[in-house]
Write a protein that holds these residues in place. Sequence first.
Motif, PDB file in Angstrom:
ATOM      1  N   ALA A  46       0.716  -1.292  -0.042  1.00 23.83           N
ATOM      2  CA  ALA A  46       0.108   0.022  -0.061  1.00 23.83           C
ATOM      3  C   ALA A  46       0.833   1.292  -0.076  1.00 23.83           C
ATOM      4  O   ALA A  46       0.658   2.238  -0.805  1.00 23.83           O
ATOM      5  N   ALA A  47       1.975   1.441   0.754  1.00 25.55           N
ATOM      6  CA  ALA A  47       2.838   2.373   0.823  1.00 25.55           C
ATOM      7  C   ALA A  47       3.540   2.570  -0.548  1.00 25.55           C
ATOM      8  O   ALA A  47       3.555   3.718  -1.110  1.00 25.55           O
ATOM      9  N   GLU A  48       3.811   1.577  -1.262  1.00 26.18           N
ATOM     10  CA  GLU A  48       4.502   1.473  -2.521  1.00 26.18           C
ATOM     11  C   GLU A  48       3.421   2.044  -3.680  1.00 26.18           C
ATOM     12  O   GLU A  48       3.998   2.993  -4.285  1.00 26.18           O
ATOM     13  N   LEU A  49       2.434   1.715  -3.356  1.00 31.27           N
ATOM     14  CA  LEU A  49       1.440   2.366  -4.235  1.00 31.27           C
ATOM     15  C   LEU A  49       1.017   3.648  -4.194  1.00 31.27           C
ATOM     16  O   LEU A  49       0.890   4.560  -5.059  1.00 31.27           O
ATOM     17  N   CYS A  50       1.155   4.073  -3.038  1.00 30.95           N
ATOM     18  CA  CYS A  50       1.041   5.541  -2.762  1.00 30.95           C
ATOM     19  C   CYS A  50       2.234   6.242  -3.415  1.00 30.95           C
ATOM     20  O   CYS A  50       1.760   7.479  -3.874  1.00 30.95           O
ATOM     21  N   LEU A  51       3.583   6.015  -3.031  1.00 34.63           N
ATOM     22  CA  LEU A  51       4.441   6.565  -3.590  1.00 34.63           C
ATOM     23  C   LEU A  51       4.467   6.742  -5.170  1.00 34.63           C
ATOM     24  O   LEU A  51       4.855   7.431  -5.676  1.00 34.63           O
ATOM     25  N   LEU A  52       4.043   5.541  -5.800  1.00 33.38           N
ATOM     26  CA  LEU A  52       4.095   5.609  -7.180  1.00 33.38           C
ATOM     27  C   LEU A  52       2.923   6.525  -7.752  1.00 33.38           C
ATOM     28  O   LEU A  52       3.098   7.243  -8.719  1.00 33.38           O
ATOM     29  N   ALA A  53       1.690   6.587  -7.140  1.00 37.12           N
ATOM     30  CA  ALA A  53       0.594   7.450  -7.325  1.00 37.12           C
ATOM     31  C   ALA A  53       1.125   8.836  -7.225  1.00 37.12           C
ATOM     32  O   ALA A  53       0.706   9.779  -8.079  1.00 37.12           O
ATOM     33  N   GLN A  54       1.734   9.229  -6.220  1.00 37.89           N
ATOM     34  CA  GLN A  54       2.323  10.693  -6.148  1.00 37.89           C
ATOM     35  C   GLN A  54       3.394  10.963  -7.114  1.00 37.89           C
ATOM     36  O   GLN A  54       3.262  12.031  -7.507  1.00 37.89           O
ATOM     37  N   ARG A  55       4.200   9.942  -7.502  1.00 37.69           N
ATOM     38  CA  ARG A  55       5.222  10.508  -8.444  1.00 37.69           C
ATOM     39  C   ARG A  55       4.568  10.498  -9.879  1.00 37.69           C
ATOM     40  O   ARG A  55       5.103  11.572 -10.678  1.00 37.69           O
ATOM     41  N   GLU A  56       3.556   9.641 -10.220  1.00 35.70           N
ATOM     42  CA  GLU A  56       2.886  10.011 -11.567  1.00 35.70           C
ATOM     43  C   GLU A  56       1.801  11.159 -11.377  1.00 35.70           C
ATOM     44  O   GLU A  56       1.186  11.359 -12.505  1.00 35.70           O
ATOM     45  N   ALA A  57       1.618  11.600 -10.361  1.00 36.84           N
ATOM     46  CA  ALA A  57       0.367  12.612 -10.069  1.00 36.84           C
ATOM     47  C   ALA A  57       0.555  13.918 -11.200  1.00 36.84           C
ATOM     48  O   ALA A  57       1.817  14.242 -11.253  1.00 36.84           O
ATOM     49  N   VAL A  58      -0.003  14.505 -11.580  1.00 34.21           N
ATOM     50  CA  VAL A  58      -0.301  15.540 -12.485  1.00 34.21           C
ATOM     51  C   VAL A  58      -0.861  16.697 -11.715  1.00 34.21           C
ATOM     52  O   VAL A  58      -2.025  16.752 -11.097  1.00 34.21           O
ATOM     53  N   ILE A  59      -0.241  17.945 -11.692  1.00 32.20           N
ATOM     54  CA  ILE A  59      -0.624  18.969 -11.003  1.00 32.20           C
ATOM     55  C   ILE A  59      -1.584  19.622 -11.992  1.00 32.20           C
ATOM     56  O   ILE A  59      -1.286  20.023 -12.908  1.00 32.20           O
ATOM     57  N   VAL A  60      -2.913  19.856 -11.213  1.00 27.95           N
ATOM     58  CA  VAL A  60      -3.939  20.652 -12.205  1.00 27.95           C
ATOM     59  C   VAL A  60      -4.069  21.955 -11.526  1.00 27.95           C
ATOM     60  O   VAL A  60      -4.459  22.214 -10.479  1.00 27.95           O
ATOM     61  N   GLU A  61      -4.123  23.053 -12.425  1.00 22.49           N
ATOM     62  CA  GLU A  61      -4.058  24.365 -11.924  1.00 22.49           C
ATOM     63  C   GLU A  61      -5.322  25.119 -12.677  1.00 22.49           C
ATOM     64  O   GLU A  61      -5.810  24.864 -13.652  1.00 22.49           O
TER      65      GLU A  61
END
Length: 61
Positions: A46-61
């Motif tokens: 679960a921690a690994e998946l959270c870190l992967l999702a955070q790394r792949e996240a796109v900032i929307v402004e």
Amino acid sequence: MFLVNEEGEQHFSLSGKVGYPFFGELILDCLNRTEYAMTQEHAFKAAELCLLAQREAVIVE
């Protein structure tokens, strides 16, 4: 619990039917070094998946 919608008002007695036993079990796992609520392998995945999702996240402004 009261449910109110366009059809009217309803009351549901939830005594003894709801709760979050997972959190109590997780705290006991931490204190007792057990794996009843979640295995260590599951927690690390679960921690690994959270870190992967955070790394792949796109900032929307």
